[in-house]
Design an enzyme around this catalytic site. Structure first.
Site, PDB file in Angstrom:
ATOM      1  N   TYR A   1      -1.542  -8.260 -17.191  1.00 11.73           N
ATOM      2  CA  TYR A   1      -0.318  -7.500 -17.117  1.00 11.73           C
ATOM      3  C   TYR A   1       0.991  -7.907 -17.332  1.00 11.73           C
ATOM      4  CZ  TYR A   1      -2.991  -8.168 -11.566  1.00 11.73           C
ATOM      5  OH  TYR A   1      -3.976  -8.842 -11.290  1.00 11.73           O
TER       6      TYR A   1
ATOM      7  N   ILE B   1      -2.224 -11.586  -1.111  1.00 13.40           N
ATOM      8  CA  ILE B   1      -1.033 -11.041  -2.172  1.00 13.40           C
ATOM      9  C   ILE B   1      -0.626  -9.736  -2.415  1.00 13.40           C
ATOM     10  CG2 ILE B   1      -1.990 -13.882  -3.715  1.00 13.40           C
ATOM     11  CD1 ILE B   1      -3.422 -11.076  -5.593  1.00 13.40           C
TER      12      ILE B   1
ATOM     13  N   SER C   1       5.254  -6.794  -4.154  1.00 13.58           N
ATOM     14  CA  SER C   1       6.567  -6.007  -4.331  1.00 13.58           C
ATOM     15  C   SER C   1       7.862  -6.345  -5.381  1.00 13.58           C
ATOM     16  CB  SER C   1       6.974  -6.042  -2.566  1.00 13.58           C
ATOM     17  OG  SER C   1       8.444  -5.206  -2.619  1.00 13.58           O
TER      18      SER C   1
ATOM     19  N   ASN D   1       7.829  -9.452   4.000  1.00 12.84           N
ATOM     20  CA  ASN D   1       6.043  -9.696   3.098  1.00 12.84           C
ATOM     21  C   ASN D   1       6.262 -10.983   4.006  1.00 12.84           C
ATOM     22  OD1 ASN D   1       5.922  -7.067   3.128  1.00 12.84           O
ATOM     23  ND2 ASN D   1       5.831  -7.213   1.107  1.00 12.84           N
TER      24      ASN D   1
HETATM   25  P1  A2P Z   1       7.675  -1.801  -3.716  1.00 15.94           P
HETATM   26  O1  A2P Z   1       7.321  -2.559  -4.836  1.00 15.94           O
HETATM   27  O2  A2P Z   1       8.486  -1.068  -3.705  1.00 15.94           O
HETATM   28  O3  A2P Z   1       8.103  -2.706  -2.382  1.00 15.94           O
HETATM   29  P2  A2P Z   1      -0.164  -3.975  -2.716  1.00 15.94           P
HETATM   30  O4  A2P Z   1       0.518  -4.908  -2.600  1.00 15.94           O
HETATM   31  O5  A2P Z   1      -1.249  -3.094  -1.307  1.00 15.94           O
HETATM   32  O6  A2P Z   1      -0.609  -2.735  -4.291  1.00 15.94           O
HETATM   33  O7  A2P Z   1       0.986  -2.865  -2.106  1.00 15.94           O
HETATM   34  C1  A2P Z   1       1.862  -3.083  -2.923  1.00 15.94           C
HETATM   35  C2  A2P Z   1       2.561  -1.272  -2.832  1.00 15.94           C
HETATM   36  O8  A2P Z   1       3.226  -1.308  -1.364  1.00 15.94           O
HETATM   37  C3  A2P Z   1       4.155  -1.189  -3.826  1.00 15.94           C
HETATM   38  O9  A2P Z   1       4.432   0.164  -3.267  1.00 15.94           O
HETATM   39  C4  A2P Z   1       4.902  -1.520  -2.518  1.00 15.94           C
HETATM   40  O10 A2P Z   1       6.751  -1.325  -3.395  1.00 15.94           O
HETATM   41  C5  A2P Z   1       4.685  -1.549  -1.079  1.00 15.94           C
HETATM   42  N1  A2P Z   1       5.603  -2.486  -0.905  1.00 15.94           N
HETATM   43  C6  A2P Z   1       4.728  -3.257  -0.510  1.00 15.94           C
HETATM   44  N2  A2P Z   1       5.720  -4.681   0.864  1.00 15.94           N
HETATM   45  C7  A2P Z   1       6.126  -2.795   1.414  1.00 15.94           C
HETATM   46  C8  A2P Z   1       6.715  -2.946   2.523  1.00 15.94           C
HETATM   47  N3  A2P Z   1       7.360  -4.500   3.396  1.00 15.94           N
HETATM   48  N4  A2P Z   1       7.197  -1.586   3.267  1.00 15.94           N
HETATM   49  C9  A2P Z   1       6.863  -0.923   2.335  1.00 15.94           C
HETATM   50  N5  A2P Z   1       6.447  -1.027   0.984  1.00 15.94           N
HETATM   51  C10 A2P Z   1       6.060  -1.846   0.127  1.00 15.94           C
END
Ligand code: A2P
Length: 279
Positions: free
Chosen positions: A52, A230, A233, A242
Site C-alpha cells: 500500500y 476491516i 474509509s 463504521n
Molecule cells: P470513502 O473512503 O470515501 O468513505 P471496502 O472497505 O469494502 O473496500 O469499501 C471501501 C469503500 O466504501 C470506499 O470507497 C469508501 O469510501 C466507502 N465507504 C466506507 N464506509 C462507508 C460508509 N459508511 N458509507 C458510504 N461509503 C463508505
C-alpha cells in the site's frame, strides 16, 4: 461483541480486535489522518501492507498517539515481490522501521502467487521471525485451501489468520469451513464490496427499518458471523459511523436476507489462483 475493542482468540494464544481499519489506497498523509481519526473513534486494529506504500503514515499516527502500544494492534503484509528468505527479512525490517514498532502484532503473506511458488519459503521465514520474538502472530491473505494445506504439511505451522475477500456478495462459505476445521480466523477484506453493496435494496430495507446506514448493517453482519472486519474509509465522519455498530443487532431474519445475497461470481478483487502482480 458489545464493544469496539472486543477481541477474537487466535490459534497461537494471542487475540485480535474484531473490528479494524483498512488502509488500502490511502497516501501516507491520508493514512496518518485516517489512523489518528480511527484511534480517536475507538478502533484498535490498523491493517496496512507493504504494497500500500503508506506504512510510514500509520507509523506517524502511532508515534503521535497517547495510547499504550499494547492497546493498538498493528497488521502489515509482505510485499508480493519479496517471497524469498532474503527479501522477506529485508522488507520486514523496512516495515518495522516505517511503522516504528518493536514487535509487530500480525504479519501476513499478502498473496500466494502460486505460479512463482515461493510462498512456502516466505512462510518459513515468517516462522523464523516469530520464533525470534519480532512478530506476535503470523498469517496469510488470499490463500485457498490447497495453499493453506501445503504450508501446514511442509512446516507444521498453521496460519493464525487468513484475510480474504469477503462480503455479502461473496461470502466464501467453503473457505470459511476449511478455516474452522483448521483453526484459522477469517478476516474480511473489502467487507463493503468496495462500496458496491451500499445501494443494495435488501440491505437498504434493513438499514431503513433499523435507522442505521447500509455500511453499518453490513459491518454488523460481519461481526455477527464471527469475522474480523476491516472497512476502509478516507472520510472522518464515515470512519466514526463504521465504528458505531455496537448499539444494535441484526435479527435471524435480517441475517438470512443478507446471506441470500451470496453470488458464486461475486468477487470484486483479483483471484488468488492467478494474481501474480508484484507490488
Ligand atoms: P470513502 O473512503 O470515501 O468513505 P471496502 O472497505 O469494502 O473496500 O469499501 C471501501 C469503500 O466504501 C470506499 O470507497 C469508501 O469510501 C466507502 N465507504 C466506507 N464506509 C462507508 C460508509 N459508511 N458509507 C458510504 N461509503 C463508505
Amino acid at each position: 461483541m458489545s464493544q469496539i475493542d472486543h477481541r477474537i482468540r487466535l490459534n497461537d494464544g494471542h487475540s485480535i480486535p474484531q473490528l479494524g481499519l483498512g488502509f488500502w489506497q490511502l497516501t501516507p498523509t491520508e493514512a496518518e489522518a485516517v489512523a489518528t481519526e480511527g484511534l480517536a473513534a475507538g478502533y484498535r486494529l490498523l491493517d496496512t501492507a507493504e504494497g500500500y506504500s503508506n506504512e510510514e503514515g500509520v507509523g506517524a499516527a502511532l508515534a503521535r498517539s497517547n495510547l499504550q502500544r499494547s492497546d493498538i494492534y498493528v497488521t502489515t503484509k509482505l510485499r508480493n515481490a519479496a517471497h524469498s528468505r532474503d527479501a522477506v527479512l529485508r522488507e520486514f525490517d523496512a516495515s518495522m522501521e516505517k511503522l516504528g514498532v518493536e514487535v509487530l502484532d500480525l504479519f501476513l503473506i499478502h498473496w500466494p502467487r502460486p505460479a512463482q511458488d515461493l510462498y512456502v519459503e516466505a512462510w518459513k521465514t515468517l516462522i523464523e521471525l516469530r520464533d525470534q520474538g519480532r512478530i506476535a502472530s503470523i498469517g496469510v491473505s488470499n490463500f485457498n485451501e490447497d495453499h493453506l494445506q501445503r504450508l501446514i504439511d511442509e512446516t507444521g505451522v498453521t496460519p493464525a489468520v487468513n484475510q480474504i475477500e469477503l462480503h455479502p456478495g461473496f461470502q466464501q462459505q467453503n473457505l470459511r469451513q476449511v478455516h474452522q476445521r483448521l483453526g484459522i480466523v477469517t478476516e474480511s477484506w473489502s467487507p463493503l464490496g468496495q462500496g458496491g453493496l451500499l445501494d443494495n435494496p435488501a440491505i437498504g430495507a434493513i438499514a431503513n427499518r433499523l435507522g442505521r446506514t447500509p455500511a453499518q448493517v453490513i459491518i454488523r453482519w460481519h461481526l455477527q458471523q464471527g469475522l474480523v472486519v476491516i472497512p476502509k474509509s478516507a472520510n472522518a465522519g464515515r470512519i466514526r459511523q463504521n465504528a458505531d455498530v455496537f448499539a444494535f443487532s441484526l435479527s435471524d431474519e435480517d441475517l438470512a436476507a443478507i446471506s441470500a445475497l451470496d453470488r458464486a461470481d461475486g468477487r470484486v478483487g483479483p483471484d488468488p489462483r492467478t494474481a501474480e502482480f508484484s507490488f
